[in-house]
Design an enzyme around this catalytic site. Structure first.
Site, PDB file in Angstrom:
ATOM      1  N   LYS A 158       0.847  -1.202   0.000  1.00 12.04           N
ATOM      2  CA  LYS A 158       0.000   0.000   0.000  1.00 12.04           C
ATOM      3  C   LYS A 158       0.884   1.255   0.000  1.00 12.04           C
ATOM      4  CE  LYS A 158      -3.642   2.118   2.755  1.00 12.04           C
ATOM      5  NZ  LYS A 158      -4.455   2.005   3.959  1.00 12.04           N
TER       6      LYS A 158
ATOM      7  N   GLU B  64      10.913  -4.340   4.189  1.00 14.07           N
ATOM      8  CA  GLU B  64      11.064  -5.750   3.798  1.00 14.07           C
ATOM      9  C   GLU B  64      10.665  -5.941   2.333  1.00 14.07           C
ATOM     10  OE1 GLU B  64       9.457  -4.587   6.400  1.00 14.07           O
ATOM     11  OE2 GLU B  64       9.910  -5.744   8.216  1.00 14.07           O
TER      12      GLU B  64
ATOM     13  N   GLY C  39      -4.547  -2.051   5.104  1.00 14.15           N
ATOM     14  CA  GLY C  39      -3.782  -3.154   4.530  1.00 14.15           C
ATOM     15  C   GLY C  39      -4.347  -4.512   4.924  1.00 14.15           C
ATOM     16  N   ARG C  40      -4.713  -4.673   6.214  1.00 11.97           N
ATOM     17  CA  ARG C  40      -5.183  -5.994   6.661  1.00 11.97           C
ATOM     18  C   ARG C  40      -6.622  -6.282   6.230  1.00 11.97           C
ATOM     19  NH1 ARG C  40      -3.914  -2.605  10.650  1.00 11.97           N
ATOM     20  NH2 ARG C  40      -5.435  -1.902  12.185  1.00 11.97           N
TER      21      ARG C  40
ATOM     22  N   GLU D 257      -3.440  -6.416  15.397  1.00 12.00           N
ATOM     23  CA  GLU D 257      -3.077  -5.084  14.909  1.00 12.00           C
ATOM     24  C   GLU D 257      -4.265  -4.131  15.069  1.00 12.00           C
ATOM     25  OE1 GLU D 257       0.291  -4.718  11.776  1.00 12.00           O
ATOM     26  OE2 GLU D 257      -1.500  -4.180  10.679  1.00 12.00           O
TER      27      GLU D 257
ATOM     28  N   HIS E 158      -2.259 -32.828  19.298  1.00 15.53           N
ATOM     29  CA  HIS E 158      -1.077 -33.566  19.772  1.00 15.53           C
ATOM     30  C   HIS E 158       0.010 -32.622  20.251  1.00 15.53           C
ATOM     31  CE1 HIS E 158      -2.651 -37.483  18.611  1.00 15.53           C
ATOM     32  NE2 HIS E 158      -3.260 -36.805  17.654  1.00 15.53           N
TER      33      HIS E 158
ATOM     34  N   LYS F  85      10.212  -0.187  13.526  1.00 12.88           N
ATOM     35  CA  LYS F  85      10.667  -0.030  12.135  1.00 12.88           C
ATOM     36  C   LYS F  85      11.680   1.111  12.037  1.00 12.88           C
ATOM     37  CE  LYS F  85       6.304  -1.059   9.751  1.00 12.88           C
ATOM     38  NZ  LYS F  85       5.311  -0.472   8.854  1.00 12.88           N
TER      39      LYS F  85
END
Ligand code: F6P
Length: 536
Positions: free
Chosen positions: A198, A204, A258-259, A344, A375, A502
Protein backbone atom coordinates in the site's frame (compact mmCIF):
# COMPACT_ATOMS: atom_id res chain seq x y z
CA UNK A 1 -18.33 6.31 27.47
CA UNK A 2 -21.98 7.38 27.70
CA UNK A 3 -23.92 7.15 30.96
CA UNK A 4 -25.93 4.27 29.53
CA UNK A 5 -22.78 2.41 28.52
CA UNK A 6 -21.34 2.97 32.01
CA UNK A 7 -24.52 1.49 33.48
CA UNK A 8 -24.09 -1.43 31.07
CA UNK A 9 -20.57 -2.04 32.36
CA UNK A 10 -21.71 -2.12 35.97
CA UNK A 11 -24.60 -4.43 35.09
CA UNK A 12 -22.10 -6.76 33.38
CA UNK A 13 -19.70 -6.55 36.31
CA UNK A 14 -22.56 -7.59 38.60
CA UNK A 15 -23.39 -10.53 36.34
CA UNK A 16 -19.73 -11.54 36.29
CA UNK A 17 -19.82 -11.69 40.10
CA UNK A 18 -23.03 -13.74 40.08
CA UNK A 19 -22.41 -16.01 37.09
CA UNK A 20 -18.67 -15.78 36.48
CA UNK A 21 -18.00 -19.15 38.09
CA UNK A 22 -20.68 -20.87 36.00
CA UNK A 23 -20.24 -22.28 32.55
CA UNK A 24 -22.33 -23.52 29.63
CA UNK A 25 -23.13 -26.80 31.45
CA UNK A 26 -25.05 -24.81 34.07
CA UNK A 27 -26.71 -22.70 31.41
CA UNK A 28 -27.78 -25.75 29.35
CA UNK A 29 -29.59 -27.06 32.45
CA UNK A 30 -31.58 -23.84 32.91
CA UNK A 31 -32.11 -22.70 29.33
CA UNK A 32 -34.06 -25.27 27.28
CA UNK A 33 -33.87 -23.27 24.03
CA UNK A 34 -30.19 -22.39 24.43
CA UNK A 35 -28.78 -24.15 21.36
CA UNK A 36 -31.40 -22.60 19.07
CA UNK A 37 -31.01 -19.18 20.64
CA UNK A 38 -27.24 -19.24 20.25
CA UNK A 39 -26.95 -20.84 16.82
CA UNK A 40 -26.88 -18.47 13.86
CA UNK A 41 -26.59 -19.19 10.14
CA UNK A 42 -25.25 -16.84 7.49
CA UNK A 43 -23.13 -17.00 4.32
CA UNK A 44 -22.91 -20.81 4.33
CA UNK A 45 -21.73 -20.94 7.96
CA UNK A 46 -23.47 -22.36 11.00
CA UNK A 47 -22.13 -20.74 14.17
CA UNK A 48 -22.92 -22.39 17.51
CA UNK A 49 -22.07 -20.07 20.41
CA UNK A 50 -23.98 -22.13 22.99
CA UNK A 51 -20.81 -23.60 24.58
CA UNK A 52 -19.68 -20.12 25.62
CA UNK A 53 -19.75 -19.25 29.34
CA UNK A 54 -22.46 -16.68 28.61
CA UNK A 55 -25.98 -17.14 29.95
CA UNK A 56 -28.88 -15.85 27.90
CA UNK A 57 -29.47 -13.24 30.60
CA UNK A 58 -25.87 -12.18 30.20
CA UNK A 59 -26.20 -12.07 26.41
CA UNK A 60 -29.18 -9.75 26.79
CA UNK A 61 -27.11 -7.48 29.04
CA UNK A 62 -24.22 -7.57 26.56
CA UNK A 63 -26.62 -6.60 23.76
CA UNK A 64 -27.90 -3.68 25.87
CA UNK A 65 -24.30 -2.61 26.46
CA UNK A 66 -23.52 -2.82 22.73
CA UNK A 67 -26.62 -0.76 22.05
CA UNK A 68 -25.59 1.84 24.60
CA UNK A 69 -22.09 1.91 23.07
CA UNK A 70 -23.62 3.04 19.76
CA UNK A 71 -23.04 -0.17 17.85
CA UNK A 72 -25.85 0.43 15.31
CA UNK A 73 -24.48 3.84 14.43
CA UNK A 74 -20.93 2.47 14.25
CA UNK A 75 -21.99 -0.30 11.84
CA UNK A 76 -23.91 2.22 9.72
CA UNK A 77 -20.85 4.52 9.63
CA UNK A 78 -18.58 1.64 8.63
CA UNK A 79 -20.96 0.58 5.86
CA UNK A 80 -21.43 4.08 4.48
CA UNK A 81 -17.74 4.92 4.15
CA UNK A 82 -17.70 7.50 6.97
CA UNK A 83 -14.23 8.23 8.46
CA UNK A 84 -14.37 5.60 11.22
CA UNK A 85 -10.55 5.54 11.32
CA UNK A 86 -10.56 8.67 13.47
CA UNK A 87 -6.83 9.06 14.06
CA UNK A 88 -6.05 9.02 10.36
CA UNK A 89 -9.36 10.63 9.35
CA UNK A 90 -10.14 7.88 6.84
CA UNK A 91 -12.96 5.51 6.01
CA UNK A 92 -12.49 1.74 6.35
CA UNK A 93 -14.55 0.75 3.37
CA UNK A 94 -13.55 -2.88 2.88
CA UNK A 95 -17.22 -3.80 2.44
CA UNK A 96 -17.23 -1.70 -0.74
CA UNK A 97 -14.51 -3.97 -2.16
CA UNK A 98 -17.03 -6.80 -2.29
CA UNK A 99 -19.87 -4.60 -3.55
CA UNK A 100 -21.62 -4.40 -0.17
CA UNK A 101 -22.46 -1.56 2.20
CA UNK A 102 -23.60 1.91 1.17
CA UNK A 103 -20.37 3.58 0.07
CA UNK A 104 -21.41 4.03 -3.56
CA UNK A 105 -18.30 5.89 -4.74
CA UNK A 106 -16.07 3.32 -3.02
CA UNK A 107 -18.00 0.52 -4.69
CA UNK A 108 -17.66 2.10 -8.14
CA UNK A 109 -13.89 2.62 -7.73
CA UNK A 110 -13.44 -0.89 -6.36
CA UNK A 111 -15.46 -2.46 -9.16
CA UNK A 112 -13.49 -0.85 -11.96
CA UNK A 113 -10.09 -1.65 -10.42
CA UNK A 114 -11.18 -5.21 -9.66
CA UNK A 115 -12.26 -5.66 -13.27
CA UNK A 116 -8.90 -4.34 -14.47
CA UNK A 117 -6.96 -6.71 -12.20
CA UNK A 118 -9.24 -9.57 -13.21
CA UNK A 119 -8.60 -8.91 -16.93
CA UNK A 120 -4.86 -9.04 -16.26
CA UNK A 121 -5.19 -12.23 -14.20
CA UNK A 122 -7.36 -13.83 -16.89
CA UNK A 123 -4.77 -12.94 -19.53
CA UNK A 124 -2.07 -14.55 -17.39
CA UNK A 125 -4.17 -17.70 -17.07
CA UNK A 126 -4.69 -17.74 -20.83
CA UNK A 127 -0.93 -17.49 -21.42
CA UNK A 128 -1.40 -14.14 -23.19
CA UNK A 129 1.17 -12.19 -21.19
CA UNK A 130 4.75 -12.79 -22.22
CA UNK A 131 8.12 -11.76 -20.84
CA UNK A 132 11.17 -10.46 -22.66
CA UNK A 133 11.99 -13.83 -24.21
CA UNK A 134 8.47 -14.23 -25.62
CA UNK A 135 7.67 -17.07 -23.21
CA UNK A 136 4.28 -16.71 -21.45
CA UNK A 137 4.49 -15.72 -17.76
CA UNK A 138 3.04 -18.62 -15.79
CA UNK A 139 4.72 -18.10 -12.41
CA UNK A 140 3.92 -15.26 -10.01
CA UNK A 141 6.31 -14.21 -7.28
CA UNK A 142 3.97 -12.29 -4.95
CA UNK A 143 6.03 -9.93 -2.78
CA UNK A 144 4.38 -8.19 0.19
CA UNK A 145 4.15 -8.39 3.97
CA UNK A 146 1.43 -8.17 6.64
CA UNK A 147 -1.89 -7.37 4.99
CA UNK A 148 -0.25 -7.39 1.58
CA UNK A 149 0.66 -11.04 2.08
CA UNK A 150 -1.36 -12.92 4.70
CA UNK A 151 -4.82 -12.66 3.11
CA UNK A 152 -3.84 -13.59 -0.46
CA UNK A 153 -1.53 -16.34 0.83
CA UNK A 154 -4.36 -17.75 2.97
CA UNK A 155 -6.89 -17.77 0.12
CA UNK A 156 -4.44 -19.32 -2.33
CA UNK A 157 -3.80 -22.15 0.13
CA UNK A 158 -7.45 -22.52 1.11
CA UNK A 159 -8.87 -22.64 -2.39
CA UNK A 160 -6.04 -23.36 -4.84
CA UNK A 161 -6.29 -26.48 -6.96
CA UNK A 162 -3.58 -28.51 -8.64
CA UNK A 163 -3.69 -27.98 -12.39
CA UNK A 164 -4.04 -24.20 -12.28
CA UNK A 165 -2.29 -22.67 -15.30
CA UNK A 166 -0.54 -20.23 -12.95
CA UNK A 167 1.81 -21.14 -10.06
CA UNK A 168 2.22 -18.66 -7.22
CA UNK A 169 4.77 -18.25 -4.43
CA UNK A 170 4.49 -15.71 -1.64
CA UNK A 171 7.52 -13.89 -0.29
CA UNK A 172 7.30 -11.73 2.84
CA UNK A 173 10.47 -12.05 4.93
CA UNK A 174 13.69 -10.42 3.69
CA UNK A 175 15.64 -13.45 4.89
CA UNK A 176 17.70 -14.46 1.82
CA UNK A 177 16.69 -18.08 2.48
CA UNK A 178 13.05 -17.11 2.00
CA UNK A 179 13.83 -15.63 -1.41
CA UNK A 180 15.88 -18.64 -2.50
CA UNK A 181 13.08 -20.96 -1.44
CA UNK A 182 10.39 -18.92 -3.18
CA UNK A 183 12.11 -18.94 -6.58
CA UNK A 184 13.71 -22.38 -6.21
CA UNK A 185 12.32 -23.80 -9.46
CA UNK A 186 11.10 -20.64 -11.17
CA UNK A 187 12.51 -19.67 -14.55
CA UNK A 188 12.91 -15.88 -14.66
CA UNK A 189 11.77 -15.96 -18.31
CA UNK A 190 8.37 -17.27 -17.16
CA UNK A 191 8.00 -15.26 -13.95
CA UNK A 192 5.98 -12.18 -13.10
CA UNK A 193 7.09 -10.30 -9.97
CA UNK A 194 3.99 -8.79 -8.37
CA UNK A 195 4.92 -6.26 -5.69
CA UNK A 196 2.09 -5.51 -3.28
CA UNK A 197 2.55 -2.62 -0.91
CA UNK A 198 0.00 0.00 0.00
CA UNK A 199 2.76 2.44 0.96
CA UNK A 200 5.39 1.07 -1.43
CA UNK A 201 7.78 2.06 1.32
CA UNK A 202 7.85 -1.03 3.56
CA UNK A 203 11.49 -1.97 4.11
CA UNK A 204 11.06 -5.75 3.80
CA UNK A 205 9.06 -5.45 0.59
CA UNK A 206 11.50 -2.94 -0.89
CA UNK A 207 14.41 -5.26 -0.12
CA UNK A 208 12.66 -8.26 -1.66
CA UNK A 209 11.56 -6.20 -4.66
CA UNK A 210 15.16 -5.14 -5.28
CA UNK A 211 16.36 -8.74 -4.91
CA UNK A 212 13.71 -9.90 -7.38
CA UNK A 213 14.74 -7.25 -9.90
CA UNK A 214 18.37 -8.37 -9.64
CA UNK A 215 17.29 -12.01 -10.03
CA UNK A 216 15.29 -11.12 -13.16
CA UNK A 217 18.10 -8.99 -14.63
CA UNK A 218 20.70 -11.69 -14.02
CA UNK A 219 18.47 -14.47 -15.33
CA UNK A 220 17.28 -12.59 -18.39
CA UNK A 221 20.56 -10.84 -19.20
CA UNK A 222 18.95 -7.42 -19.52
CA UNK A 223 18.26 -4.36 -17.39
CA UNK A 224 14.84 -3.89 -18.99
CA UNK A 225 12.70 -6.28 -16.99
CA UNK A 226 9.54 -4.15 -16.86
CA UNK A 227 7.62 -6.81 -18.82
CA UNK A 228 8.05 -9.01 -15.75
CA UNK A 229 6.76 -6.51 -13.20
CA UNK A 230 3.33 -5.61 -11.83
CA UNK A 231 2.23 -3.94 -8.61
CA UNK A 232 -0.69 -3.07 -6.36
CA UNK A 233 -0.20 0.13 -4.39
CA UNK A 234 -1.70 3.36 -3.12
CA UNK A 235 1.56 5.05 -4.18
CA UNK A 236 1.57 4.48 -7.97
CA UNK A 237 4.39 7.00 -8.50
CA UNK A 238 6.70 4.89 -6.31
CA UNK A 239 5.68 1.72 -8.18
CA UNK A 240 6.45 3.51 -11.46
CA UNK A 241 9.85 4.61 -10.10
CA UNK A 242 10.54 0.92 -9.36
CA UNK A 243 9.96 0.26 -13.06
CA UNK A 244 6.41 -1.09 -13.16
CA UNK A 245 4.55 -0.03 -16.34
CA UNK A 246 1.60 2.25 -15.48
CA UNK A 247 -1.03 -0.11 -16.92
CA UNK A 248 0.19 -2.81 -14.54
CA UNK A 249 -0.07 -0.79 -11.36
CA UNK A 250 -3.37 -1.64 -9.67
CA UNK A 251 -4.80 0.84 -7.27
CA UNK A 252 -5.18 0.60 -3.50
CA UNK A 253 -6.82 3.43 -1.61
CA UNK A 254 -6.25 5.08 1.74
CA UNK A 255 -9.83 4.12 2.67
CA UNK A 256 -8.90 0.44 2.81
CA UNK A 257 -6.57 -0.78 5.56
CA UNK A 258 -3.78 -3.15 4.53
CA UNK A 259 -5.18 -5.99 6.66
CA UNK A 260 -8.63 -5.52 5.06
CA UNK A 261 -7.34 -5.33 1.48
CA UNK A 262 -7.41 -8.96 0.36
CA UNK A 263 -10.69 -8.36 -1.49
CA UNK A 264 -9.02 -5.99 -3.95
CA UNK A 265 -6.38 -6.10 -6.70
CA UNK A 266 -3.97 -7.02 -3.88
CA UNK A 267 -5.23 -10.53 -4.62
CA UNK A 268 -4.46 -10.42 -8.34
CA UNK A 269 -2.21 -13.42 -7.69
CA UNK A 270 -5.16 -15.32 -6.26
CA UNK A 271 -7.39 -14.33 -9.18
CA UNK A 272 -4.79 -15.76 -11.54
CA UNK A 273 -4.43 -18.99 -9.57
CA UNK A 274 -8.14 -19.61 -8.87
CA UNK A 275 -9.83 -18.01 -11.86
CA UNK A 276 -12.49 -15.32 -12.05
CA UNK A 277 -15.55 -17.36 -11.01
CA UNK A 278 -13.92 -18.53 -7.77
CA UNK A 279 -12.68 -15.07 -6.80
CA UNK A 280 -16.10 -13.52 -7.48
CA UNK A 281 -17.73 -16.26 -5.36
CA UNK A 282 -15.32 -15.37 -2.53
CA UNK A 283 -16.50 -11.75 -2.75
CA UNK A 284 -20.14 -12.89 -2.82
CA UNK A 285 -19.67 -14.93 0.35
CA UNK A 286 -18.13 -11.93 2.10
CA UNK A 287 -20.93 -9.67 0.80
CA UNK A 288 -23.53 -12.13 2.14
CA UNK A 289 -21.89 -11.83 5.58
CA UNK A 290 -21.85 -8.02 5.18
CA UNK A 291 -25.59 -8.01 4.41
CA UNK A 292 -26.27 -10.24 7.41
CA UNK A 293 -24.10 -7.99 9.61
CA UNK A 294 -25.70 -4.73 8.55
CA UNK A 295 -29.30 -6.00 8.57
CA UNK A 296 -29.68 -8.47 11.47
CA UNK A 297 -30.81 -7.56 14.96
CA UNK A 298 -27.97 -7.65 17.44
CA UNK A 299 -28.82 -10.91 19.24
CA UNK A 300 -29.16 -12.80 15.92
CA UNK A 301 -26.15 -11.18 14.31
CA UNK A 302 -23.26 -13.64 13.93
CA UNK A 303 -20.32 -11.20 14.07
CA UNK A 304 -21.98 -9.24 16.89
CA UNK A 305 -22.67 -12.28 19.09
CA UNK A 306 -19.15 -13.58 18.41
CA UNK A 307 -17.72 -10.20 19.44
CA UNK A 308 -19.90 -10.01 22.56
CA UNK A 309 -18.65 -13.43 23.69
CA UNK A 310 -15.05 -12.37 23.01
CA UNK A 311 -15.59 -9.13 24.97
CA UNK A 312 -17.17 -10.98 27.90
CA UNK A 313 -14.31 -13.49 27.97
CA UNK A 314 -11.65 -10.81 27.83
CA UNK A 315 -12.98 -8.06 30.05
CA UNK A 316 -15.18 -9.81 32.58
CA UNK A 317 -13.75 -13.33 32.77
CA UNK A 318 -10.13 -12.18 32.33
CA UNK A 319 -9.26 -14.58 29.50
CA UNK A 320 -6.01 -13.24 28.08
CA UNK A 321 -5.78 -15.28 24.93
CA UNK A 322 -8.05 -16.87 22.37
CA UNK A 323 -7.33 -19.91 20.23
CA UNK A 324 -8.30 -20.62 16.66
CA UNK A 325 -8.29 -24.23 15.55
CA UNK A 326 -9.36 -25.06 12.00
CA UNK A 327 -10.04 -28.71 11.23
CA UNK A 328 -9.00 -28.24 7.62
CA UNK A 329 -5.41 -28.22 6.37
CA UNK A 330 -6.41 -25.73 3.72
CA UNK A 331 -7.28 -23.26 6.50
CA UNK A 332 -4.03 -23.73 8.38
CA UNK A 333 -2.96 -20.14 7.67
CA UNK A 334 -6.10 -18.75 9.29
CA UNK A 335 -4.49 -18.24 12.74
CA UNK A 336 -1.64 -16.18 11.22
CA UNK A 337 -4.13 -14.08 9.25
CA UNK A 338 -6.34 -13.53 12.32
CA UNK A 339 -3.32 -12.63 14.43
CA UNK A 340 -2.69 -9.61 12.24
CA UNK A 341 -6.37 -8.75 11.80
CA UNK A 342 -7.18 -8.91 15.49
CA UNK A 343 -3.94 -7.98 17.23
CA UNK A 344 -3.08 -5.08 14.91
CA UNK A 345 -6.66 -3.83 15.22
CA UNK A 346 -7.33 -4.39 18.93
CA UNK A 347 -3.85 -4.35 20.47
CA UNK A 348 -4.23 -0.80 21.82
CA UNK A 349 -4.58 0.96 25.15
CA UNK A 350 -5.70 4.42 24.04
CA UNK A 351 -9.38 5.28 23.61
CA UNK A 352 -10.91 7.24 20.73
CA UNK A 353 -10.60 10.51 22.64
CA UNK A 354 -6.93 9.93 23.48
CA UNK A 355 -7.70 8.66 26.98
CA UNK A 356 -6.04 5.62 28.54
CA UNK A 357 -8.60 2.77 28.47
CA UNK A 358 -7.45 1.38 31.80
CA UNK A 359 -9.02 -2.05 31.23
CA UNK A 360 -8.32 -5.00 29.00
CA UNK A 361 -8.52 -4.80 25.22
CA UNK A 362 -7.65 -7.28 22.45
CA UNK A 363 -6.76 -10.86 23.33
CA UNK A 364 -3.60 -12.69 22.29
CA UNK A 365 -4.57 -14.78 19.27
CA UNK A 366 -2.92 -18.09 18.52
CA UNK A 367 -3.73 -21.46 17.07
CA UNK A 368 -2.96 -24.19 14.59
CA UNK A 369 -4.61 -26.82 12.48
CA UNK A 370 -6.82 -29.09 14.62
CA UNK A 371 -5.32 -32.58 14.40
CA UNK A 372 -1.79 -31.24 14.87
CA UNK A 373 -2.85 -28.98 17.75
CA UNK A 374 -4.49 -31.93 19.50
CA UNK A 375 -1.08 -33.57 19.77
CA UNK A 376 0.60 -30.38 20.97
CA UNK A 377 -1.21 -27.65 22.91
CA UNK A 378 -4.60 -29.24 23.58
CA UNK A 379 -3.27 -30.73 26.83
CA UNK A 380 -3.14 -27.21 28.26
CA UNK A 381 -6.57 -26.37 26.85
CA UNK A 382 -8.09 -29.36 28.64
CA UNK A 383 -6.20 -29.46 31.93
CA UNK A 384 -4.06 -26.32 32.17
CA UNK A 385 -4.61 -23.65 34.79
CA UNK A 386 -5.39 -21.02 32.14
CA UNK A 387 -8.74 -21.02 30.41
CA UNK A 388 -8.49 -20.25 26.70
CA UNK A 389 -11.68 -19.71 24.68
CA UNK A 390 -11.26 -21.47 21.35
CA UNK A 391 -12.89 -21.16 17.94
CA UNK A 392 -13.21 -24.60 16.39
CA UNK A 393 -13.79 -24.54 12.64
CA UNK A 394 -15.03 -27.58 10.78
CA UNK A 395 -16.25 -28.27 7.26
CA UNK A 396 -19.46 -30.26 6.77
CA UNK A 397 -19.04 -31.57 3.23
CA UNK A 398 -16.15 -33.88 2.39
CA UNK A 399 -13.53 -32.66 -0.02
CA UNK A 400 -12.00 -36.08 -0.75
CA UNK A 401 -12.08 -39.40 1.07
CA UNK A 402 -15.27 -39.36 3.22
CA UNK A 403 -13.85 -41.64 5.90
CA UNK A 404 -10.88 -39.43 6.75
CA UNK A 405 -13.06 -36.35 6.40
CA UNK A 406 -15.47 -37.82 8.97
CA UNK A 407 -12.47 -38.27 11.25
CA UNK A 408 -11.76 -34.53 10.97
CA UNK A 409 -15.38 -33.73 11.87
CA UNK A 410 -15.61 -36.17 14.77
CA UNK A 411 -12.34 -34.88 16.20
CA UNK A 412 -13.59 -31.29 15.99
CA UNK A 413 -16.87 -32.21 17.67
CA UNK A 414 -15.21 -34.51 20.21
CA UNK A 415 -12.67 -31.91 21.33
CA UNK A 416 -15.36 -29.25 21.74
CA UNK A 417 -17.44 -31.72 23.75
CA UNK A 418 -14.49 -32.73 25.93
CA UNK A 419 -13.58 -29.10 26.59
CA UNK A 420 -17.12 -28.48 27.76
CA UNK A 421 -17.95 -31.72 29.58
CA UNK A 422 -14.58 -32.50 31.13
CA UNK A 423 -14.21 -35.56 33.36
CA UNK A 424 -14.95 -35.59 37.08
CA UNK A 425 -12.96 -37.48 39.74
CA UNK A 426 -15.90 -39.88 40.13
CA UNK A 427 -16.08 -40.61 36.41
CA UNK A 428 -12.33 -41.07 36.19
CA UNK A 429 -12.42 -43.46 39.17
CA UNK A 430 -15.36 -45.39 37.71
CA UNK A 431 -13.59 -45.73 34.37
CA UNK A 432 -10.48 -47.10 36.05
CA UNK A 433 -12.56 -49.48 38.19
CA UNK A 434 -14.30 -50.74 35.04
CA UNK A 435 -10.82 -51.66 33.79
CA UNK A 436 -10.26 -53.63 37.05
CA UNK A 437 -7.59 -51.24 38.28
CA UNK A 438 -6.59 -51.77 41.88
CA UNK A 439 -8.33 -49.29 44.34
CA UNK A 440 -5.01 -47.85 45.59
CA UNK A 441 -3.93 -47.26 42.04
CA UNK A 442 -7.30 -45.61 41.28
CA UNK A 443 -6.80 -43.16 44.17
CA UNK A 444 -3.28 -42.40 42.93
CA UNK A 445 -4.17 -41.99 39.26
CA UNK A 446 -7.71 -40.55 39.17
CA UNK A 447 -6.74 -36.95 40.15
CA UNK A 448 -4.49 -36.80 37.09
CA UNK A 449 -7.38 -37.79 34.82
CA UNK A 450 -9.72 -35.07 36.04
CA UNK A 451 -10.58 -32.45 33.42
CA UNK A 452 -12.49 -29.49 34.80
CA UNK A 453 -14.55 -28.88 31.63
CA UNK A 454 -16.66 -25.78 31.13
CA UNK A 455 -14.04 -24.47 28.73
CA UNK A 456 -15.72 -22.21 26.18
CA UNK A 457 -15.72 -22.72 22.43
CA UNK A 458 -17.36 -21.24 19.36
CA UNK A 459 -18.12 -23.97 16.85
CA UNK A 460 -18.13 -22.68 13.27
CA UNK A 461 -19.24 -25.19 10.65
CA UNK A 462 -18.77 -24.27 6.99
CA UNK A 463 -21.18 -25.97 4.59
CA UNK A 464 -18.21 -26.73 2.39
CA UNK A 465 -14.70 -25.47 1.82
CA UNK A 466 -15.55 -23.33 -1.19
CA UNK A 467 -14.90 -19.68 -2.08
CA UNK A 468 -18.34 -18.53 -0.91
CA UNK A 469 -18.02 -19.98 2.61
CA UNK A 470 -14.39 -18.91 2.98
CA UNK A 471 -15.39 -15.36 1.96
CA UNK A 472 -18.12 -15.42 4.58
CA UNK A 473 -15.74 -16.73 7.25
CA UNK A 474 -13.11 -14.03 6.72
CA UNK A 475 -15.75 -11.27 6.68
CA UNK A 476 -17.19 -12.74 9.91
CA UNK A 477 -13.85 -12.23 11.65
CA UNK A 478 -13.40 -8.74 10.19
CA UNK A 479 -16.76 -7.64 11.56
CA UNK A 480 -16.30 -9.35 14.92
CA UNK A 481 -13.02 -7.46 15.37
CA UNK A 482 -14.73 -4.20 14.43
CA UNK A 483 -17.56 -4.73 16.92
CA UNK A 484 -15.01 -5.50 19.66
CA UNK A 485 -13.23 -2.23 18.86
CA UNK A 486 -16.50 -0.33 19.35
CA UNK A 487 -17.08 -2.06 22.71
CA UNK A 488 -13.51 -1.31 23.84
CA UNK A 489 -13.84 2.27 22.54
CA UNK A 490 -10.69 2.09 20.39
CA UNK A 491 -9.85 2.70 16.74
CA UNK A 492 -9.48 -0.65 14.94
CA UNK A 493 -7.94 0.84 11.85
CA UNK A 494 -4.58 2.37 12.76
CA UNK A 495 -1.37 0.62 13.83
CA UNK A 496 1.01 3.19 15.27
CA UNK A 497 2.50 0.57 17.57
CA UNK A 498 4.48 -1.05 14.77
CA UNK A 499 6.19 2.18 13.71
CA UNK A 500 8.84 2.68 16.40
CA UNK A 501 10.52 -0.69 15.88
CA UNK A 502 10.67 -0.03 12.13
CA UNK A 503 12.28 3.38 12.67
CA UNK A 504 14.87 1.97 15.05
CA UNK A 505 15.67 -0.87 12.62
CA UNK A 506 16.47 1.63 9.88
CA UNK A 507 18.59 3.71 12.27
CA UNK A 508 20.54 0.57 13.19
CA UNK A 509 20.88 -0.36 9.55
CA UNK A 510 22.41 3.06 8.79
CA UNK A 511 24.80 2.70 11.72
CA UNK A 512 25.94 -0.75 10.59
CA UNK A 513 26.40 0.51 7.05
CA UNK A 514 28.37 3.63 7.95
CA UNK A 515 30.11 2.43 11.09
CA UNK A 516 28.59 5.30 13.09
CA UNK A 517 27.53 4.55 16.64
CA UNK A 518 24.37 6.00 18.06
CA UNK A 519 22.99 5.93 21.56
CA UNK A 520 21.06 2.81 22.51
CA UNK A 521 20.23 0.93 25.67
CA UNK A 522 23.15 -1.10 27.12
CA UNK A 523 21.78 -4.43 25.92
CA UNK A 524 21.30 -3.24 22.35
CA UNK A 525 24.80 -1.67 22.39
CA UNK A 526 26.30 -5.01 23.44
CA UNK A 527 24.35 -6.99 20.82
CA UNK A 528 25.23 -4.48 18.13
CA UNK A 529 28.86 -4.93 19.07
CA UNK A 530 28.41 -8.68 18.67
CA UNK A 531 26.97 -8.14 15.16
CA UNK A 532 29.97 -5.96 14.31
CA UNK A 533 32.34 -8.55 15.73
CA UNK A 534 33.74 -6.17 18.39
CA UNK A 535 33.97 -9.01 20.91
CA UNK A 536 35.57 -11.54 18.54
O1 F6P B 1 2.92 -4.07 9.94
C1 F6P B 1 2.51 -2.79 9.65
C2 F6P B 1 1.90 -2.68 8.28
O2 F6P B 1 1.70 -1.32 8.05
C3 F6P B 1 0.61 -3.46 8.11
O3 F6P B 1 -0.48 -2.82 8.64
C4 F6P B 1 0.58 -3.64 6.65
O4 F6P B 1 -0.33 -4.62 6.26
C5 F6P B 1 2.02 -3.99 6.36
O5 F6P B 1 2.77 -3.17 7.26
C6 F6P B 1 2.48 -3.79 4.95
O6 F6P B 1 2.34 -2.47 4.53
P1 F6P B 1 2.43 -2.08 3.00
O7 F6P B 1 1.29 -2.73 2.29
O8 F6P B 1 2.34 -0.59 2.98
O9 F6P B 1 3.75 -2.58 2.48
Amino acid sequence: MTRLAEQGVSELAGLAREEGAQDARDFFRNEPGRVDALTIRAAGITADFSKQSVSQTCLEALVRFADASGIDEAIANLASGAPVNVTEQRAASHMALRGAGRDESGKAAARSELDRAMRFANALRAGEISGVTGKPLRNILHIGIGGSDLGPRLIAKALGEAGSPVRARFLASPDPDAFAHAVRDFDPAETLVFVVSKSFGTAETKANGAAAREWLEAGLGTKDVSAHLAAASAAPDKAAAFGVPGERVFEMWDWVGGRYSLWSAVSMTVMAVLGEAAFRALLQGAAAMDDHFTASRLDRNMPVVMALAAYWNRVFLGRQSAGLVPYATRLSLLPAWLQQLSMESLGKRTGLAGDEIGGDTGAIIWGAEGPNGQHAFFQLLHQGSTIVPVDIIAVREANGDPVRHRMMLTNALGQAEALLSGRSFETASAELAARSVDPDEIRRLAPHLVMPGGRPTNFLMLDRLDPYCVGGLLALYEHSVFVQSVLFGINAFDQYGVELGKTLASTLERELETGASGIHDPSTMRLLGRVRGDND
